[in-house]
Design a protein around this motif. Structure first.
Motif, PDB file in Angstrom:
ATOM      1  N   LEU A  53     -34.180  -1.219 -41.126  1.00 60.78           N
ATOM      2  CA  LEU A  53     -34.835  -0.997 -39.650  1.00 60.78           C
ATOM      3  C   LEU A  53     -35.533  -2.228 -39.555  1.00 60.78           C
ATOM      4  N   ALA A  54     -36.824  -2.920 -39.883  1.00 57.58           N
ATOM      5  CA  ALA A  54     -37.084  -4.031 -39.518  1.00 57.58           C
ATOM      6  C   ALA A  54     -36.363  -5.360 -38.903  1.00 57.58           C
ATOM      7  N   PRO A  55     -35.464  -5.366 -40.070  1.00 58.46           N
ATOM      8  CA  PRO A  55     -34.337  -6.716 -38.995  1.00 58.46           C
ATOM      9  C   PRO A  55     -33.597  -5.833 -37.614  1.00 58.46           C
ATOM     10  N   THR A  56     -33.303  -4.771 -37.818  1.00 58.17           N
ATOM     11  CA  THR A  56     -32.671  -3.976 -37.156  1.00 58.17           C
ATOM     12  C   THR A  56     -33.637  -4.305 -35.161  1.00 58.17           C
ATOM     13  N   LEU A  57     -35.097  -3.695 -35.498  1.00 63.40           N
ATOM     14  CA  LEU A  57     -35.886  -3.983 -34.663  1.00 63.40           C
ATOM     15  C   LEU A  57     -36.320  -4.666 -34.114  1.00 63.40           C
ATOM     16  N   ALA A  58     -35.720  -5.982 -35.435  1.00 68.54           N
ATOM     17  CA  ALA A  58     -36.776  -7.547 -34.993  1.00 68.54           C
ATOM     18  C   ALA A  58     -35.489  -7.999 -33.713  1.00 68.54           C
ATOM     19  N   GLN A  59     -33.715  -7.598 -34.156  1.00 68.92           N
ATOM     20  CA  GLN A  59     -32.507  -8.205 -32.960  1.00 68.92           C
ATOM     21  C   GLN A  59     -32.651  -6.770 -32.110  1.00 68.92           C
ATOM     22  N   PHE A  60     -32.887  -5.742 -31.884  1.00 69.43           N
ATOM     23  CA  PHE A  60     -33.569  -5.403 -30.340  1.00 69.43           C
ATOM     24  C   PHE A  60     -35.181  -6.050 -30.042  1.00 69.43           C
ATOM     25  N   SER A  61     -35.563  -6.694 -30.665  1.00 71.00           N
ATOM     26  CA  SER A  61     -36.478  -6.992 -29.944  1.00 71.00           C
ATOM     27  C   SER A  61     -36.013  -7.903 -28.736  1.00 71.00           C
ATOM     28  N   ASP A  62     -35.566  -9.144 -29.978  1.00 74.30           N
ATOM     29  CA  ASP A  62     -34.725  -9.991 -29.165  1.00 74.30           C
ATOM     30  C   ASP A  62     -33.948 -10.085 -28.218  1.00 74.30           C
ATOM     31  N   GLN A 119     -35.336  -9.538 -20.120  1.00 73.12           N
ATOM     32  CA  GLN A 119     -36.455  -9.879 -19.609  1.00 73.12           C
ATOM     33  C   GLN A 119     -35.710 -10.456 -18.513  1.00 73.12           C
ATOM     34  N   ALA A 120     -35.585 -11.634 -19.919  1.00 74.46           N
ATOM     35  CA  ALA A 120     -35.184 -13.234 -18.920  1.00 74.46           C
ATOM     36  C   ALA A 120     -34.691 -12.700 -18.005  1.00 74.46           C
ATOM     37  N   GLY A 131     -34.558 -13.234 -14.227  1.00 68.92           N
ATOM     38  CA  GLY A 131     -33.672 -13.701 -13.338  1.00 68.92           C
ATOM     39  C   GLY A 131     -32.882 -13.237 -12.149  1.00 68.92           C
ATOM     40  N   GLY A 132     -32.725 -12.345 -12.153  1.00 68.20           N
ATOM     41  CA  GLY A 132     -31.633 -11.422 -11.644  1.00 68.20           C
ATOM     42  C   GLY A 132     -32.180 -10.859 -10.477  1.00 68.20           C
ATOM     43  N   VAL A 133     -33.595 -10.714 -10.607  1.00 69.59           N
ATOM     44  CA  VAL A 133     -34.855 -10.463  -9.500  1.00 69.59           C
ATOM     45  C   VAL A 133     -34.195 -11.933  -8.099  1.00 69.59           C
ATOM     46  N   ASN A 134     -34.836 -12.366  -8.753  1.00 70.36           N
ATOM     47  CA  ASN A 134     -34.678 -14.056  -8.158  1.00 70.36           C
ATOM     48  C   ASN A 134     -33.559 -14.097  -7.540  1.00 70.36           C
ATOM     49  N   GLY A 135     -32.330 -14.347  -8.127  1.00 68.71           N
ATOM     50  CA  GLY A 135     -31.568 -14.080  -7.200  1.00 68.71           C
ATOM     51  C   GLY A 135     -30.938 -13.057  -6.504  1.00 68.71           C
ATOM     52  N   HIS A 180     -40.487  -4.775 -16.224  1.00 72.93           N
ATOM     53  CA  HIS A 180     -42.355  -4.125 -17.078  1.00 72.93           C
ATOM     54  C   HIS A 180     -41.781  -3.072 -17.836  1.00 72.93           C
ATOM     55  N   SER A 181     -40.845  -2.153 -17.034  1.00 72.17           N
ATOM     56  CA  SER A 181     -40.338  -1.173 -18.716  1.00 72.17           C
ATOM     57  C   SER A 181     -40.060  -1.853 -20.242  1.00 72.17           C
ATOM     58  N   VAL A 182     -39.157  -2.918 -20.022  1.00 68.75           N
ATOM     59  CA  VAL A 182     -38.914  -4.089 -21.467  1.00 68.75           C
ATOM     60  C   VAL A 182     -39.777  -4.669 -21.349  1.00 68.75           C
ATOM     61  N   GLY A 183     -40.457  -4.872 -20.856  1.00 68.06           N
ATOM     62  CA  GLY A 183     -41.954  -5.185 -21.194  1.00 68.06           C
ATOM     63  C   GLY A 183     -43.048  -4.078 -22.323  1.00 68.06           C
TER      64      GLY A 183
END
Length: 956
Positions: A507-516, A522-523, A527-531, A622-625
């Protein structure tokens, strides 16, 4: 009367002899042999109402496996571990045995049941046993007949190479002991007859004279055996092989003694110059009453055995009494007839008297008469020394040890002892009856409480019960085993849990991958909002341009209206070349106008959508954050969960290992704590074993108790009441409270046998001594003399018992068989009284004097010694050697009974009759003959007119 009897025998000698020969011949031809009758009509070893027999019959009825307690065993022994061939032999043999419903009540096959097989199969795997319950009481004809048939079936089944089969057990032990006596009876009789013949020839130095008592004894024995067989066949009284063997010895000894008495007095008269006929009358008149008194004494004493409860003693009473009475009748009729017939031809006449022998006995008489006190003290001291070992007397009840090692029963015991602990075939069987079904865990746990209590008894080596089918606690029925089962279940559960919780580690590595991924998302969203904002601006520009384009196109379209109207007004525009050219111009412009309208509307809508998308992407950002924060918390919780799972795995692993160690540590120790859950009770193995230990209704259970030491002896007898007490103690409360307890087995039988033997001995001693005293009192007419005779034979009996104890126990290391003390008492009291009676009656006769004048007691004593010393000594030695001839048997019972009686007769002949009784008479003087005047003095006064009163102490 006695003269008439002698005269009749003399006159009709041939007729009398012929009648006896015919009686013996007809008896032999028409009546079955006594041994056959004994085998066919034998009764039980113990009384039918003995508690051990009643308990055995009750258990058989409760468990539906027979009506008696006659247990035997099929023992299989091989040179190699038992395999499929031996198993097939065993199964085929049991099938044949089960088919014989007449000779076999039930078979208990322990080897075929996995739960009980460990108890029935030896540790080396080379021997096994099966329980056989036969009909009939131990020692009874039915039981012996069934045993013979079972053994024939076993012998008729071809056995694999190296395999030997035996049928043994308590029932077989009793049967083999009797059958051994039966087989050796002819040998013992022949040895006895040869010894008697040699002694008589040596005494009389005449074959013709020796043949007279031998012929009398032979015909008397033949008639007595026929009478006993006839009455036994009709169940008038009990007959056994033991009684038939003892009958032969008693008749041979007793009738030979009577012949020696009569021939001795006949020879004495003939040496005195009396004619043949008168000598026969004198002998008959003088010895006839002694023979009658002697025979009645012995017969009365033997008849007392009828009151005994033990079959071996009880069956010997009346047959031997009939033999003695028959010997008496032959001695009063046949013996005088043989002497008369021989005398007519000058045979059976006395040899020249050896004066040294007569003088020697007169000197002995003079010695006793002159110094009665020292002689009495010396004889008493000798008797006391002989009787001293009686203080260490121990009666033996070991029936297997009483018979040869070669009997089938003993060979079976030996085979068992080579592979099993001692006494495996001699359990005590306890039945416990309750009012409810015990076939449940609670009932079995209560039975285990009884079992454990029994195991606490000193000497108990194993107990088989419903809680311990094979003699030890099944591992499935212990708390330690159940702990191991729980440990196994926990281990399985932890393994499954570990499989399921292994995802926690991922679970921990999965959550880390999910967080990445969320970070990148989110990034991307930012960028999508600006575009989209830029796109929205561009779309607005594009919308303005589209509106301008639409306006320009509209103007152009307006300019083309004349052309459009021209084309619309010409119906045949397609065929008109000019119209069709105009149409080609107008139509693209119209399409462009329509497309521009669509683009304008699309641009407007795209502007609205991009605005909304921009708003959504902003919200998603905001939700992804927020989601990233939650994933961070979840990662922390997953780390904590991983630590908890690791700790739980370690804890359960330790608990599992501990529970398994508990099972391993207690495995096989019997100390694991008894616990039988329903799951274990429902195991088919337990259910099959339960059939052996529970009656069909389930309200009765049985327990088999095995012990060390001598079950056929003191150890088994002592343990039996301890077993009963332990069972009662363990059933005070719980599922077995208020239960009824029965016990059977050879230890219990031995305990009851000891009680019967002791009570029989007391009863026999009291009745026999009283009867013999009365008979001697009638003959001697003096209670003092009668008391002296009875007292001395009792001392003689104790001396014989002491000498026998010294020889058999102290020297040979064997206890005296329990039958010895009673049989020796009856024989020695009766026969010993005869010799003393003959001496004292001759003393009284000599005291009255043959000349009609009285002589002193001392003179009478000397004369009685001179005339009867050699005769009585010869008779005593002959009878003693007759009994000692029983040593030719290898059955300990016969050997010890014969040797004890033989030694007692020799002691009585050489010590009691020679020194003790005359010494008492010499000390008491006239008081030895004291009696009420009407009883003794009156007859004496009538017979002599000189010096009234008893004879005086004068030396003649």
């Amino acid at each position: 009367m006695w003269d008439s009897l002698a005269s009749f025998a003399n006159r009709y000698a041939v007729v009398v002899i012929g009648l006896w020969v015919v009686a013996a011949g007809l008896g032999t031809l028409l009546v079955p042999p006594a041994e056959h009758t004994a085998r066919i009509h034998a009764r039980g070893f113990l009384p039918a109402d003995a508690p051990v027999n009643i308990a055995g019959a009750r258990m058989g009825a409760q468990f539906h496996d027979g009506k008696s307690g006659n247990l035997n065993y099929l023992v299989l022994e091989s040179d190699h571990p038992l395999g499929p061939a031996e198993r097939a032999f065993h199964d085929q043999l049991l099938a044949k045995l089960r088919a014989d419903h007449q000779d076999l009540d039930s078979v208990t096959d322990l080897w075929s049941d996995p739960m009980t097989a460990p108890a029935a199969l030896s540790d080396d795997g080379k021997a096994t046993y099966t329980i056989l319950r036969l009909p009939g009481d131990l020692g009874a004809a039915q039981a012996n007949r069934a045993l013979d048939q079972v053994r024939r079936i076993v012998a008729g089944q071809p056995a694999p190479a190296g395999l030997r089969a035996y049928v043994t057990g308590p029932g077989a032990t009793i049967a083999d002991e009797l059958s051994t006596i039966d087989r050796q009876m002819l040998l013992m009789t022949c040895v006895t007859v040869v010894l008697i013949a040699l002694l008589l020839v040596a005494v009389y130095r005449s074959l013709a004279t020796a043949l007279i008592p031998l012929m009398t004894v032979g015909l008397a024995l033949g008639v007595a055996r026929s009478v006993v067989s006839l009455l036994g066949e009709r169940d008038v009284f009990e007959v056994s092989i033991f009684s038939v063997a003892l009958l032969a010895a008693m008749v041979l000894g007793g009738a030979t003694d009577y012949g020696i008495f009569l021939i001795g007095r006949y020879h004495e008269a003939r040496r005195g110059g009396v004619s043949h006929e008168r000598a026969l009358g004198v002998a008959n008149r003088s010895v006839g009453p002694v023979i009658v008194a002697s025979a009645l004494t012995v017969a009365a004493a033997l008849s007392c055995l009828t009151f005994a409860k033990v079959g071996m003693l009880r069956s010997a009473g009346l047959p031997c009494a009939i033999g003695i009475v028959t010997g008496m009748l032959a001695s009063l009729t046949l013996l005088p007839a043989l002497i008369a017939l021989a005398g007519r031809y000058g045979l059976a006449q006395p040899r020249k008297l050896n004066r040294k022998t007569g003088l020697r006995w007169r000197r002995v008489g003079a010695l006793v008469a002159r110094w009665p006190a020292p002689m009495l003290v010396a004889s008493a001291l000798a008797l006391a020394i002989c009787a001293l070992p009686v203080s260490g007397l121990r009666l033996g009840f070991d029936e297997p040890a009483a018979q040869p090692d070669s009997t089938l029963a003993n060979r079976g015991y030996q085979a068992m002892d080579r592979h099993f602990p001692p006494n495996r075939l001699l359990p005590e069987i306890v039945s416990i009856k309750t009012g409810h079904d015990l076939r449940n865990p609670a009932g079995v746990i209560a039975i285990e409480r009884v079992t454990r209590k029994l195991m606490e008894i000193p000497g108990v080596t194993m107990v088989q019960s419903a809680s311990r089918p094979a003699g030890s606690i099944p591992e499935e029925a212990t708390l330690s085993d159940q702990a191991g089962v729980i440990g196994d279940q926990l281990d399985d559960g932890v393994a499954k849990l570990d499989q399921r919780l292994s995802a926690v580690n991922r679970l921990a590595p999965t959550l880390a991958q999910f967080s990445d991924a969320l970070s990148r998302l989110q990034a991307g969203l930012s960028g999508g909002v600006n575009g989209i904002d830029q796109l929205n601006s561009n779309i607005d520009v594009m919308g303005s341009g589209m509106h301008q384009l639409q306006n320009t196109v509209a103007q152009i379209s307006g300019n083309l209206d004349p052309l459009r109207n021209y084309t619309q007004s010409n119906p045949n525009c397609q065929n008109d070349q000019i119209c069709s050219m105009v149409l080609e111009i107008v139509q693209p412009v119209d399409s462009l106008i329509a497309g521009s309208d669509v683009l304008a509307r699309g641009a407007s809508q795209l502007s609205v959508s991009t605005s909304r998308t921009a708003q959504g992407l902003t919200t998603a950002d905001h939700s992804v954050g927020t989601m990233r924060a939650l994933v961070a918390q979840l990662s922390s919780m997953a780390a904590q969960l991983t630590n908890v799972v690791d700790e739980m795995r370690t804890t359960f692993s330790g608990l599992t290992d501990y529970l398994r160690e508990v099972r391993q540590d207690f495995q096989g120790s019997g100390e694991g704590g008894y616990y039988l859950p329903q799951r274990a009770w429902d195991d088919p193995r337990f259910q099959r074993a339960a059939e052996l230990y529970f009656a069909p209704g389930g309200d009765v259970t049985r327990v088999l108790v095995y012990g060390d030491g001598k079950v056929f002896g003191a150890d088994g007898a002592r343990r039996s009441p301890q077993i009963v007490a332990a069972v009662h103690e363990a059933t005070k409360e719980g599922a077995l409270a208020g239960s009824t307890v029965d016990i059977t087995g050879f230890g219990t039988g031995t305990a009851e046998l000891r009680g019967f033997v002791n009570s029989d001995f007391v009863l026999l001693a009291a009745v026999a001594l009283a009867l013999v005293f009365l008979i001697v009192l009638v003959m001697l007419r003096s209670p003092v003399a009668a008391a002296a005779v009875i007292g001395t034979v009792v001392v003689s009996y104790l001396s014989a018992l002491g000498v026998s104890t010294f020889i058999w126990h102290d020297l040979l290391g064997k206890d005296l068989h329990w039958a010895v003390q009673s049989m020796a008492l009856i024989a020695l009291v009766a026969v010993g009284a005869d010799y003393n009676l003959l001496l004292t009656m001759r003393m009284r006769e000599e005291a009255l004097a043959r000349t009609g004048t009285r002589v002193g007691l001392r003179t009478a004593m000397i004369r009685a010694f001179g005339s009867t010393g050699g005769v009585v000594t010869t008779a005593g030695i002959v009878f003693g050697i007759t009994m000692l001839a029983m040593l030719s048997s290898d059955v300990l019972t016969i050997e010890q009974v014969g040797s004890t009686i033989g030694v007692g007769l020799i002691i009585d002949t050489l010590v009691v009759r020679t020194f003790a009784v005359p010494g008492i008479a010499g000390l008491l003087g006239r008081w030895f003959w004291w009696s009420p005047p009407a009883f003794l003095l009156g007859p004496l006064r009538r017979r002599t007119s000189h010096q009234p009163g008893p004879p005086q102490n004068r030396v003649g």
